[in-house]
Scaffold this motif. Structure first.
Motif, PDB file in Angstrom:
ATOM      1  N   SER A  90      37.432  34.334  35.559  1.00 62.52           N
ATOM      2  CA  SER A  90      37.075  33.215  36.428  1.00 62.52           C
ATOM      3  C   SER A  90      35.718  33.372  37.097  1.00 62.52           C
ATOM      4  CB  SER A  90      38.155  33.005  37.482  1.00 62.52           C
ATOM      5  OG  SER A  90      38.328  34.188  38.213  1.00 62.52           O
ATOM      6  N   THR A  91      35.196  34.602  37.192  1.00 60.08           N
ATOM      7  CA  THR A  91      33.914  34.785  37.864  1.00 60.08           C
ATOM      8  C   THR A  91      32.735  34.632  36.904  1.00 60.08           C
ATOM      9  OG1 THR A  91      34.203  37.150  37.551  1.00 60.08           O
ATOM     10  CG2 THR A  91      34.766  36.258  39.703  1.00 60.08           C
ATOM     11  N   LEU A  92      33.018  34.486  35.615  1.00 64.69           N
ATOM     12  CA  LEU A  92      31.932  34.318  34.645  1.00 64.69           C
ATOM     13  C   LEU A  92      31.832  32.847  34.227  1.00 64.69           C
ATOM     14  CD1 LEU A  92      32.516  37.356  32.223  1.00 64.69           C
ATOM     15  CD2 LEU A  92      30.895  37.200  34.096  1.00 64.69           C
ATOM     16  N   GLU A 134      35.621  29.446  37.787  1.00 62.77           N
ATOM     17  CA  GLU A 134      36.534  29.174  38.901  1.00 62.77           C
ATOM     18  C   GLU A 134      36.136  27.916  39.665  1.00 62.77           C
ATOM     19  OE1 GLU A 134      36.533  32.672  41.282  1.00 62.77           O
ATOM     20  OE2 GLU A 134      34.377  32.662  41.574  1.00 62.77           O
TER      21      GLU A 134
ATOM     22  N   ILE B 173      28.019  41.704  31.283  1.00 61.65           N
ATOM     23  CA  ILE B 173      29.158  40.796  31.453  1.00 61.65           C
ATOM     24  C   ILE B 173      30.467  41.501  31.130  1.00 61.65           C
ATOM     25  CG2 ILE B 173      27.970  38.585  31.242  1.00 61.65           C
ATOM     26  CD1 ILE B 173      28.743  38.459  28.356  1.00 61.65           C
ATOM     27  N   LYS B 176      31.360  43.276  34.315  1.00 63.06           N
ATOM     28  CA  LYS B 176      31.804  42.331  35.342  1.00 63.06           C
ATOM     29  C   LYS B 176      33.200  41.803  35.030  1.00 63.06           C
ATOM     30  CE  LYS B 176      30.244  38.294  37.949  1.00 63.06           C
ATOM     31  NZ  LYS B 176      30.852  38.777  39.186  1.00 63.06           N
ATOM     32  N   ASP B 180      36.368  42.320  37.396  1.00 65.95           N
ATOM     33  CA  ASP B 180      36.908  41.157  38.094  1.00 65.95           C
ATOM     34  C   ASP B 180      38.286  40.755  37.583  1.00 65.95           C
ATOM     35  OD1 ASP B 180      34.864  40.832  39.835  1.00 65.95           O
ATOM     36  OD2 ASP B 180      33.776  39.350  38.658  1.00 65.95           O
ATOM     37  N   ASP B 181      38.482  40.825  36.288  1.00 65.02           N
ATOM     38  CA  ASP B 181      39.714  40.300  35.707  1.00 65.02           C
ATOM     39  C   ASP B 181      40.048  41.058  34.415  1.00 65.02           C
ATOM     40  OD1 ASP B 181      41.795  38.834  34.726  1.00 65.02           O
ATOM     41  OD2 ASP B 181      40.704  36.952  34.540  1.00 65.02           O
ATOM     42  N   ARG B 300      36.747  42.246  41.822  1.00 63.77           N
ATOM     43  CA  ARG B 300      38.038  41.789  42.330  1.00 63.77           C
ATOM     44  C   ARG B 300      39.206  42.697  41.994  1.00 63.77           C
ATOM     45  NH1 ARG B 300      37.451  35.270  41.838  1.00 63.77           N
ATOM     46  NH2 ARG B 300      35.507  35.226  43.002  1.00 63.77           N
TER      47      ARG B 300
END
Lengths: 501, 302
Positions: A90-92, A134, B173, B176, B180-181, B300
């Motif tokens: 969701s942050t990308l 997001e 990426i 990241k 994050d996920d 996150r």
């Protein structure tokens, strides 16, 4: 034959998801996989996509038997997958998510952007490809995932409930895109519960019930009602009934709601009133306004102006206050309403733990009362498995939704805000939930239903408003027959004028 | 030399860059680790171990061997943490603290074996200083930027490479996404466990090099407790720098500026207790942390 599965068994703990399932995917053909929630359709797709390992059974890809199968291997073999829960980080941005699934160290953002733009243009959709996903609507994310899978040049494209967040216009575009891809040689598997889509789009059909294949054949000459009957089995489908709202008590009053996001007006002066016993249906093409309205009504999103009142008390931006005044909120994304790590019974009494009905001594939980409450919801809403100690995260999406709706409506709410309450659900589960919403209204609640499913809104609502570009563009009294042309114009934003009820 | 003297500031700023190297390298290692969604609290211990390994290997085979040895020892600690946490499912906070203690304790013990107390301290030559032709002749800026130790130049290279890799390659990426996920990343075909192994090991190697930057870049010898808690400062610098490479560099400069200033100012202002100057860099870091902590931009899944 590109993919062929035979005698596939899969169990999750004590629950059998698939037993002896088989499916063939052919080049240039579209196969629909239909069935109720929990019938095993998603599991079957996930096995092919390399996300869930099969317990036993044969998996043949390009004529060669496949052993243990990972998502990485599946991607390398050209198997694109758009899961129901969506896989984007969701942050990308969509571009970065697309590149994430690629290989190598090079990062060709410009190239990927233009390829994605091209695919989006081919599908006739406009997407924000460079903002973190997001910030996009559910529909935007769903379309983004499909565009990304198409751009990646998948030979085999698996789509799990690809239309759950889409409006009619977008569904039509998606079906056209899938047809075009199939004509170019892609094999498409479409997991869905919407029979209309199947008949329109697919060449062949697999019907699953209870993890078994009930029907495997071509769609030509098949009767819609027959397929529906096969999916559901012989079961009584409850039907929601509409009692006329006569009360003058305006339980929910919204005036001049404004919400701005950068330059965009997401809510542009929304005013509405919902009376006791009334169901207000909110229609509109899926976008940013609907989720914003739902969250603003529940006090979960700060607004730039306007008021939300429940029983004449101002609860704008106050989720605690609105809950105390009897608001039941069914969010669009059920993960926002269910704690996946807790059991069914704990989720059922989540907001009332230690409250009057659930304690023996002040400050002490009464587990047996919680348990009984969980069992009541399971029985009323046919939650499966019917075990109050089952972990909620292990339930299928539809059963999680039944649990969520059951919990919210069990509190005898004064105001109900339901956003996409039956999204992705099978006919029986959807009917159960609609009946429960109608019952809540009959019991005196003011109900707001926001949905992309027009049939649902027409069936449930007493009144319907259409929101386009953050504004209420039309209102219909559903006690009288609706002029579908006017409705269509309002939905597509062709007609900007207010239409008198 | 007084406050108003231009040479004073030249020395302070030159010293700032030299002292920034260990903080920045350690912070970079921690940042990579945290971007992958894992936490290495053993930085200070790994820096100590790296500082010691650098001296031992440099004593035996020159500064090049010293750097390699420090990186290798750091990488081993990082890999140890990775195996304990990812493979064996241990709590990363507990293991991180354990590594911090082992790093300091084991190093102290080995130091005693190698160089029993009472003996003359073993000094090793520092990494070479290189005057960049012409550029170092620029007034004021020249001597600060271009008459530096190799470790300082290595810091500049690490800064540029770090920015480039995270912004312009797929590694950025992937990191990241994993931080994050991880579930989403896995769905899109990323091997999250592998990414974390690599991030923790590489991060450890950078922390080892950060230790070497103290012994081979500044001191020339090892002594117990030489990190002075710089590992924990690096941990704070990652937060101050908002998990970005330039941010970590800026945070490192903030600390090392006050450290360098303290070292120089002590001689000029004898009426102020020296302890006050020693506290200054830590106090400033704490202040910066308090001012920047509001931003919610941490990976996150951390």
């Amino acid at each position: 034959m590109l993919v062929s599965l035979k005698d596939v068994d899969k169990r999750f703990g004590s629950i059998s998801a698939l037993s002896g399932a088989a499916i063939d995917l052919e080049r240039g053909r579209i196969r629909a996989i239909v069935g109720e929630n929990g019938a095993g359709k998603s599991t079957l797709a996930k096995i092919i996509a390399g996300i869930v390992p099969r317990d036993t059974g044969e998996f043949v890809l390009d004529g060669a038997a496949v052993g243990p199968w990972s998502r990485r291997q599946a991607i390398a073999a050209g198997i694109g997958f758009v899961p129901q829960a969506l896989s984007f980080v969701s942050t990308l941005s969509i571009v970065d998510n697309h590149l994430l699934a690629g290989r190598g160290l090079r990062l060709d953002r410009a190239g990927a952007l233009s390829r994605l733009q091209e695919a989006a243009a081919d599908m006739d959709v406009s997407l924000d490809l460079t903002s973190p996903v997001e910030r996009l609507s559910l529909a935007g994310r769903q379309l983004g995932e499909i565009v990304s899978a198409v751009t990646a040049g998948a030979r085999i494209l698996l789509l799990d409930e690809p239309t759950s967040a889409l409006g009619p216009v977008e569904i039509d575009r998606l079906v056209r895109t899938i047809r075009r891809l199939a004509a170019a040689g892609t094999s498409v598997a479409l997991v869905t519960h919407r029979i209309a889509e199947v008949m329109e789009g697919a060449d062949s059909l697999t019907v699953l019930r209870g993890g078994k294949v009930i029907l495997d054949g071509t769609t030509a000459g098949l009767d819609t009602n027959e397929v529906a009957r096969l999916m559901v089995g012989d079961r009584d489908r409850g039907r929601a009934t509409r009692a006329a709202a006569t009360s003058e008590w305006r339980r929910l009053k919204v005036s001049g709601l404004m919400l701005r996001d950068e330059d965009q007006l997401i809510l542009d002066g929304i005013s509405l009133e919902v009376r006791q016993g009334e169901i207000l249906a909110v229609a509109g093409v899926a976008g940013v306004s609907q989720p914003a309205l739902a969250e603003a009504l529940a006090g979960l999103r700060a607004v730039n102006g306007g008021r939300v009142e429940i029983d004449a008390i101002d609860v704008t931006g106050d989720p605690d206050g609105s809950t105390c005044l009897g608001l039941a909120f069914i969010p669009e994304n059920r993960a926002d309403g269910i704690v996946a790590d807790l059991t069914i019974f704990e989720n059922a009494s989540l907001f009332e733990m230690g409250g009057k009905a659930f304690r023996r001594f002040p400050g002490m939980r009464d587990r047996s009362a919680e348990h009984d409450h969980g069992k009541r919801i399971i029985a009323d809403f046919d939650v499966r498995p019917p075990d109050p100690d089952a972990i909620a995260g292990g339930l299928s999406g539809g059963n999680q939704q039944k649990l969520l709706v059951g919990r919210e409506l069990a509190r005898a709410p004064g105001v109900v805000v339901a956003h996409g309450p039956t999204q992705g659900l099978d006919l029986a589960a959807a009917a159960t939930i609609r009946a429960a919403l109608a019952k809540a209204a009959a019991a005196g609640a003011a109900v707001v239903v926001i949905s992309a499913d027009l049939d649902e809104l027409l069936e449930l609502g007493h009144r319907m408003i259409v929101i386009t570009n953050g504004r209420i563009v039309a209102e219909f009294d559903l006690a009288r027959p609706v002029d579908m042309t006017l409705l269509g114009q309002a939905m597509t934003g062709l007609n900007g004028m207010e239409i008198a009820p | 030399m007084t406050w108003t003297d231009i040479v004073f500031w030249q020395i302070v700023l030159g010293g700032m860059l030299r002292l920034a190297a260990p903080i920045f390298l350690a912070a970079l290692g921690e940042m990579i680790t945290e971007r992958a969604g894992t936490l290495n609290l053993g930085i200070d211990g790994i820096m100590t171990a790296g500082a010691f390994a650098a001296v031992v290997f440099a004593h035996m085979a020159g500064w090049q061997a010293g750097l390699l040895g420090a990186a290798a020892v750091g990488a081993c600690y990082g890999a140890l943490l990775a195996v304990s946490v990812i493979r064996l499912g241990a709590n990363q906070i507990v293991i991180g603290i354990a590594i911090s203690l082992i790093g300091a304790g084991l190093t102290s013990y080995l130091f005693q074996l190698w160089q029993p107390s009472g003996q003359m301290a073993i000094f090793v030559p520092l990494t070479p200083t290189w005057k960049v032709p012409f550029l170092s002749d620029i007034p004021f800026v020249g001597p600060i930027l271009f008459r530096q130790n190799l470790m300082t130049y290595a810091t500049f290279v690490a800064l540029v490479v770090g920015i480039f890799v995270l912004a312009k390659t797929r590694i950025g990426i992937v990191l990241k996404a994993v931080g994050d996920d991880p579930a989403g990343a896995e769905m899109r075909g990323v091997d999250t466990a592998l990414v974390r192994y690599v991030a923790l090991t590489l991060g450890g190697a950078l922390m080892g090099l950060a230790g070497a930057a103290i012994t081979l870049g500044v001191l020339g010898a090892f002594n117990d407790g030489l990190t002075n808690g710089r590992g924990y400062v690096a941990l704070a610098v990652v937060i101050i720098g908002r998990w970005s490479v330039p941010g970590a560099f800026a945070g490192a400069l903030l600390f090392s500026f006050f450290e360098s200033l303290g070292l120089r100012a002590q001689s000029g202002m004898s009426f102020v207790p020296t302890e006050l100057f020693s506290i200054l860099p830590y106090a400033m870091t704490l202040l910066a942390l308090a001012l920047t902590a509001r931003a919610k931009i941490a990976p996150r899944s951390l």
